[in-house]
Design a protein around this motif. Structure first.
Motif, PDB file in Angstrom:
ATOM      1  N   ASP A 110      28.009 119.130  78.856  1.00  0.00           N
ATOM      2  CA  ASP A 110      28.241 118.229  79.978  1.00  0.00           C
ATOM      3  C   ASP A 110      29.272 117.152  79.668  1.00  0.00           C
ATOM      4  OD1 ASP A 110      26.155 119.317  81.775  1.00  0.00           O
ATOM      5  OD2 ASP A 110      24.843 118.678  80.145  1.00  0.00           O
ATOM      6  N   LEU A 111      29.306 116.711  78.408  1.00  0.00           N
ATOM      7  CA  LEU A 111      30.208 115.646  77.986  1.00  0.00           C
ATOM      8  C   LEU A 111      30.881 116.022  76.675  1.00  0.00           C
ATOM      9  CD1 LEU A 111      27.744 112.657  78.584  1.00  0.00           C
ATOM     10  CD2 LEU A 111      29.670 113.295  80.050  1.00  0.00           C
ATOM     11  N   VAL A 112      32.096 115.512  76.485  1.00  0.00           N
ATOM     12  CA  VAL A 112      32.812 115.681  75.220  1.00  0.00           C
ATOM     13  C   VAL A 112      33.288 114.297  74.791  1.00  0.00           C
ATOM     14  CG1 VAL A 112      34.811 116.700  74.071  1.00  0.00           C
ATOM     15  CG2 VAL A 112      33.571 118.028  75.788  1.00  0.00           C
ATOM     16  N   ALA A 113      32.999 113.945  73.544  1.00  0.00           N
ATOM     17  CA  ALA A 113      33.396 112.642  73.018  1.00  0.00           C
ATOM     18  C   ALA A 113      34.204 112.817  71.749  1.00  0.00           C
ATOM     19  CB  ALA A 113      32.154 111.793  72.715  1.00  0.00           C
ATOM     20  N   GLU A 114      35.193 111.951  71.563  1.00  0.00           N
ATOM     21  CA  GLU A 114      35.898 111.898  70.290  1.00  0.00           C
ATOM     22  C   GLU A 114      35.309 110.734  69.507  1.00  0.00           C
ATOM     23  OE1 GLU A 114      40.228 111.161  68.186  1.00  0.00           O
ATOM     24  OE2 GLU A 114      40.165 111.497  70.353  1.00  0.00           O
ATOM     25  N   VAL A 115      34.841 111.044  68.301  1.00  0.00           N
ATOM     26  CA  VAL A 115      34.218 110.054  67.431  1.00  0.00           C
ATOM     27  C   VAL A 115      35.227 109.647  66.370  1.00  0.00           C
ATOM     28  CG1 VAL A 115      32.314 109.629  65.820  1.00  0.00           C
ATOM     29  CG2 VAL A 115      31.976 111.160  67.774  1.00  0.00           C
ATOM     30  N   ARG A 116      35.334 108.329  66.111  1.00  0.00           N
ATOM     31  CA  ARG A 116      36.187 107.818  65.031  1.00  0.00           C
ATOM     32  C   ARG A 116      35.395 106.781  64.246  1.00  0.00           C
ATOM     33  NH1 ARG A 116      42.283 106.963  67.453  1.00  0.00           N
ATOM     34  NH2 ARG A 116      42.503 109.058  68.255  1.00  0.00           N
TER      35      ARG A 116
END
Length: 148
Positions: A110-116
């Protein structure tokens, strides 16, 4: 504060030119924008206020050189949400500074996140925090190793 619909406001050429200038330099002084656009500072300020109020502008950001953050640990996280709790989950995720970008998507996730993050310890903590959000049923994360 009432939420206005984006479709109720008609944006004109001045609005579009102002947005274009702000995309190039979100920190440009109002006086410089006014000079380039050939209008008064008050006009630019009122347009910016209205664009923020209507949601056309979401805010202002600093652009950073790509190599500035090359020591960061970066990952893509796909998130599955239970039922109709997407809005609630998005609100919780937006409060996490380690999530650089967040997108809705279709398919299994449902969601895509870029983690840093700076350290693996922080990465582990972020994964745990996301999985503990009410409404998150599953997630899958892939580390970004190198750009090719």
């Amino acid at each position: 504060m009432t939420k206005q619909s984006h479709s109720k406001h008609i944006y004109d050429d001045l609005d579009r030119k102002l947005i274009s200038l702000l995309r190039r330099d979100g920190r440009a002084p109002v006086s410089k924008l006014a000079d380039v656009l050939g209008v008064t500072r008050a006009t630019v300020q009122s347009r910016m206020d209205r664009l923020l109020e209507t949601g056309a502008l979401l805010g202002f950001t600093a652009r950073v050189r790509e190599d500035y953050e090359e020591d960061y640990i970066r990952a893509i996280m796909m998130i599955e949400v239970i039922g109709k709790s997407t809005s609630q989950v998005i609100r919780a995720l937006r409060g996490m500074p380690e999530l650089f970008t967040l997108h809705t998507t279709n398919g299994n996730w449902d969601l895509v996140a870029e983690v840093r993050v700076a350290r693996l310890h922080d990465f582990d903590r972020v994964l745990r925090e996301v999985r503990m959000i009410d409404g998150v049923s599953n997630s899958e994360t892939s580390l970004l190793l190198s750009s090719v």
